[in-house]
Design an enzyme around this catalytic site. Structure first.
Site, short mmCIF file in Angstrom:
data_model
loop_
_atom_site.label_atom_id
_atom_site.label_comp_id
_atom_site.label_asym_id
_atom_site.label_seq_id
_atom_site.Cartn_x
_atom_site.Cartn_y
_atom_site.Cartn_z
N SER D 46 56.13 34.72 47.74
CA SER D 46 56.41 35.74 48.75
C SER D 46 55.58 36.97 48.41
O SER D 46 55.45 37.33 47.24
CB SER D 46 57.90 36.09 48.76
OG SER D 46 58.15 37.00 49.81
N GLU D 47 55.00 37.60 49.43
CA GLU D 47 53.98 38.62 49.16
C GLU D 47 54.53 39.87 48.49
O GLU D 47 53.76 40.69 47.99
CB GLU D 47 53.19 38.96 50.43
CG GLU D 47 53.99 39.35 51.62
CD GLU D 47 54.26 38.19 52.57
OE1 GLU D 47 54.61 37.09 52.08
OE2 GLU D 47 54.15 38.38 53.79
N ASN D 48 55.87 40.03 48.45
CA ASN D 48 56.43 41.16 47.72
C ASN D 48 56.55 40.87 46.22
O ASN D 48 57.34 41.51 45.53
CB ASN D 48 57.78 41.59 48.31
CG ASN D 48 58.79 40.47 48.37
OD1 ASN D 48 58.43 39.32 48.60
ND2 ASN D 48 60.05 40.78 48.16
N GLY D 49 55.77 39.90 45.72
CA GLY D 49 55.66 39.74 44.29
C GLY D 49 56.58 38.71 43.67
O GLY D 49 56.97 38.84 42.51
N SER D 88 50.06 40.41 43.73
CA SER D 88 50.51 39.39 44.67
C SER D 88 49.44 39.13 45.73
O SER D 88 49.14 37.97 46.06
CB SER D 88 51.81 39.86 45.32
OG SER D 88 52.22 38.93 46.30
#
Lengths: 226, 213, 226, 213
Positions: D46-49, D88
């Site tokens: 997920s792009e929030n890390g 990320s």
């Protein structure tokens, strides 16, 4: 089940091709993947471009690889240091290409390669010999040099611990170039002092997530010789 | 009597206030950290990813995984941390280092520094992190002998050796004294070693020295 | 003794100037420095440019700051979301400038600012509306867009723990934008749920080293509302 | 009978081999993770890390500090890890994500994707990470209804909506079937939902569909 752990050094290096660009981690002896370098010597790939902070010392490891005539070019920040005898000989004889890169630029160029950034600007080296032939550009009244991403076909890294997903954690100053090199190569091979079960490495201190690592091999080299 | 090397390092150390983050070049500058008392919290950084270097390790308590940019064994003080090379140079390039102290071959009166190669034909000079530090630190000091071993001045009008960084040196600590680089003016004498006269310092420099106004 | 810990929210925000660019961490409510945003509302600075992944929801926090007319411009990747009523009103009325940036480009622009890189190239947004007016350039046969560093005067971040040197460690997905914003601002102010003694945070998992942090204030906001 | 949404997600999930790192867009694509058995190790990012998302949290065991890009509560599986936003997106932009599955407004036969804005005059469209993912992932699949609610085809010759990414869609999963984008050719039918004919799929598309060769 994902299992990136391989059982032998030969398996770890299998398939490295002639002409590859090989990123070699470590700063001094700390975080230096000695066993993988030895295995690369065994493996036989030649015509290599090696990216490493220095150009090898003594007659073992990277120096040995060079002495065997397997290295076409060295990209580094610190070629000549105490004991870099093999490098100096070969370089004087014109048998080795050399690209000197400021240390931070070298790290950032690999980080850029790993991050999908083909080029970036830095003030480092502006106006010096190392900026010759490079594009210059002004931003906000200050001059910068354009630097390109530096990608590897293979990265050899050393970590304190690793797991079957390829997650790595380093020890103390052993981190150094290893995480950026792991990001920057098509195939990252990690030599780890300790194998851990999945989940044993604290998710808050995985320094190199497994996404950047293709092979893990266990080798506890003990204390770095300093 | 000119400063000896220990005194030069101590003189520079005296000028570093608490709270600064400081990178010390390999060689003479590294000694500065020994001259800053632990109670005056100065945070020493090493470009191989160490922030918060502590005192030299006690014999028998060395940690072989913990070295500085000069490959010497070090310690980490409480509050110190590790990072990778790109993050470490982000600190440097991004202007987060308050001070860098480097050695030097020559410093010019416009603040240019030469400290990495002895000629354009130098076959394989080692630059390391010097250009990154020279361009990126908030302040750049140089710690060096005032002249070469054979007596040639190292404070010059323009560098003859290949440059490391352009116009970024703020201050020079030599065995003869402390000199500030003032933009548009040149070298200003801030301090002289005991018994060293302005005239002596001037005679050993190849650029004009100015008295502080 | 270095002591970046301040005792009150007022002290934490003291000196923030009109016209500042304020980077605000968090993704959703996780890692969002709510108490610092409230304190900024109290503090009074106006004509602000706020950089935040979204443009505020409901009527509190960033939305409140906007409603009070204190925000001149929003730079974000996701302006319109459920509950972004204040933003939508102001924007329709022409009372708010908006710069939409792809989320990864936004993160990388701040990382670049922190790392002394004035500009870099990315394939993201090439050929789209968001690349209009931007320089394009080809590298190795592929087109890229030039993006500039995005610097803050102030960053407001939230961390799980912090110490008097300003070292921060985040919890789970609370890390998100916080470390890059901390790097990118002249003055980074951290709201931390837990104060630790120096050395208590494992040096291997300091996510934001103190070098990037100017002030630390203790505020345990408890569970992020989700 | 066309696939329902659950079947569409399951159909896409079936095509994801073990070992891939996969980013799922907000909305319909997120459901794909529920259709991949835990034993088949697919690493969801997920792009929030967050790397290595596990199954949905059991009621009463939610961790409010752990969310995905859609702000939904998630879990981390053993071997998972956290990173910051720039790291990320380095994974995403750097081509380290094997597959991204996004929702779509339109996909063109040259692989263009439009999924973020409904017109050039859209006042404040939200792009999030779609452009980064669209440009950076190794493979881009789109999961969407074959037509809009009012019956307009979403497989088109050229996108009318503002583009998200140019020429990067590899495959589309719709309620009618699975379609591959072949460079220089266009849409090739890989599979059709039970009872859906080639002619029906073609009639609901605004670009030519090709039978697999």
């Amino acid at each position: 089940m994902i299992n990136k752990i391989v059982q032998s050094m030969a398996d770890a290096l299998a398939g490295v091709k002639d002409g590859s660009t090989v990123l070699i981690g470590g700063f001094g002896k700390v975080g230096q993947p000695d066993a993988l370098i030895e295995a690369l010597i065994e493996q036989g790939a030649t015509d290599l471009t090696c990216v490493c902070n220095n150009a090898g010392t003594g007659r073992a490891g990277l120096a040995r690889l060079m002495e065997l005539g397997r290295v076409r070019k060295i990209i580094c920040s610190f070629p000549r240091s105490e004991g870099s005898v093999v490098f100096e000989d070969l370089y004087k004889q014109g048998k080795l290409e050399l690209e000197i890169v400021p240390q931070g630029t070298m790290a950032e160029r690999m980080r850029a390669a790993g991050a999908g950034v083909p080029a970036f600007y830095t003030a480092t080296s502006h106006g010096t010999l190392l900026a010759r032939g490079k594009e210059e550009r002004e931003f906000n009244g200050k001059m910068y040099v354009m630097e390109h991403a530096l990608k590897g076909d293979v990265a050899l890294v050393e970590a304190w611990e690793g797991d079957r997903w390829g997650n790595l954690a380093y020890r103390d100053s052993g981190r150094n170039f290893n995480p950026v090199m792991a990001m920057a190569a098509e195939m990252t091979i990690a030599q780890v002092a300790h194998l851990r079960d999945l989940g044993e490495i604290d998710p808050e201190k995985v320094h190199t997530p497994g996404i950047f690592v293709q092979r893990v091999v266990h080798f506890d080299r003990g204390t770095p010789w300093t | 009597m000119p400063f000896n090397r220990d005194q030069m390092a101590a003189r520079a150390a005296d000028d570093i206030p608490e709270g600064w983050v400081v990178n010390l070049g390999v060689g003479m500058p590294t000694n500065i950290s020994n001259k800053v008392p632990l109670e005056r919290e100065v945070i020493f950084q090493s470009e191989n990813g160490v922030l918060g270097i502590g005192p030299a390790p006690a014999p028998g308590h060395e940690n072989p995984w913990l070295i500085n940019a000069g490959k010497g064994l070090i310690t980490l003080r409480p509050g110190g941390s590790y990072c990778h090379h790109a993050d470490s140079f982000a600190m440097i390039r991004g202007g987060h280092i308050d001070l860098c102290v480097l050695g030097g071959f020559e410093v010019a009166e416009n603040g240019d520094l030469a400290n990495w190669a002895t000629s354009e034909n130098d076959t394989a000079p080692a630059v390391g992190g010097a250009m990154d530090l020279g361009a990126g630190a908030k302040r750049l000091w140089v710690l060096m002998d005032h002249t070469t071993k054979d007596g040639r001045p190292k404070l010059v009008e323009a560098c003859g050796y290949p440059l490391t960084a352009l116009g970024t040196v703020n201050r020079i600590y030599t065995n003869l004294g402390v000199f500030e680089v003032q933009r548009g003016l040149g070298f200003v004498v801030l301090d002289l070693a005991p018994g060293v006269t302005f005239e002596e310092a001037q005679s050993k420099s190849a650029a004009k020295l100015h008295r502080p106004s």
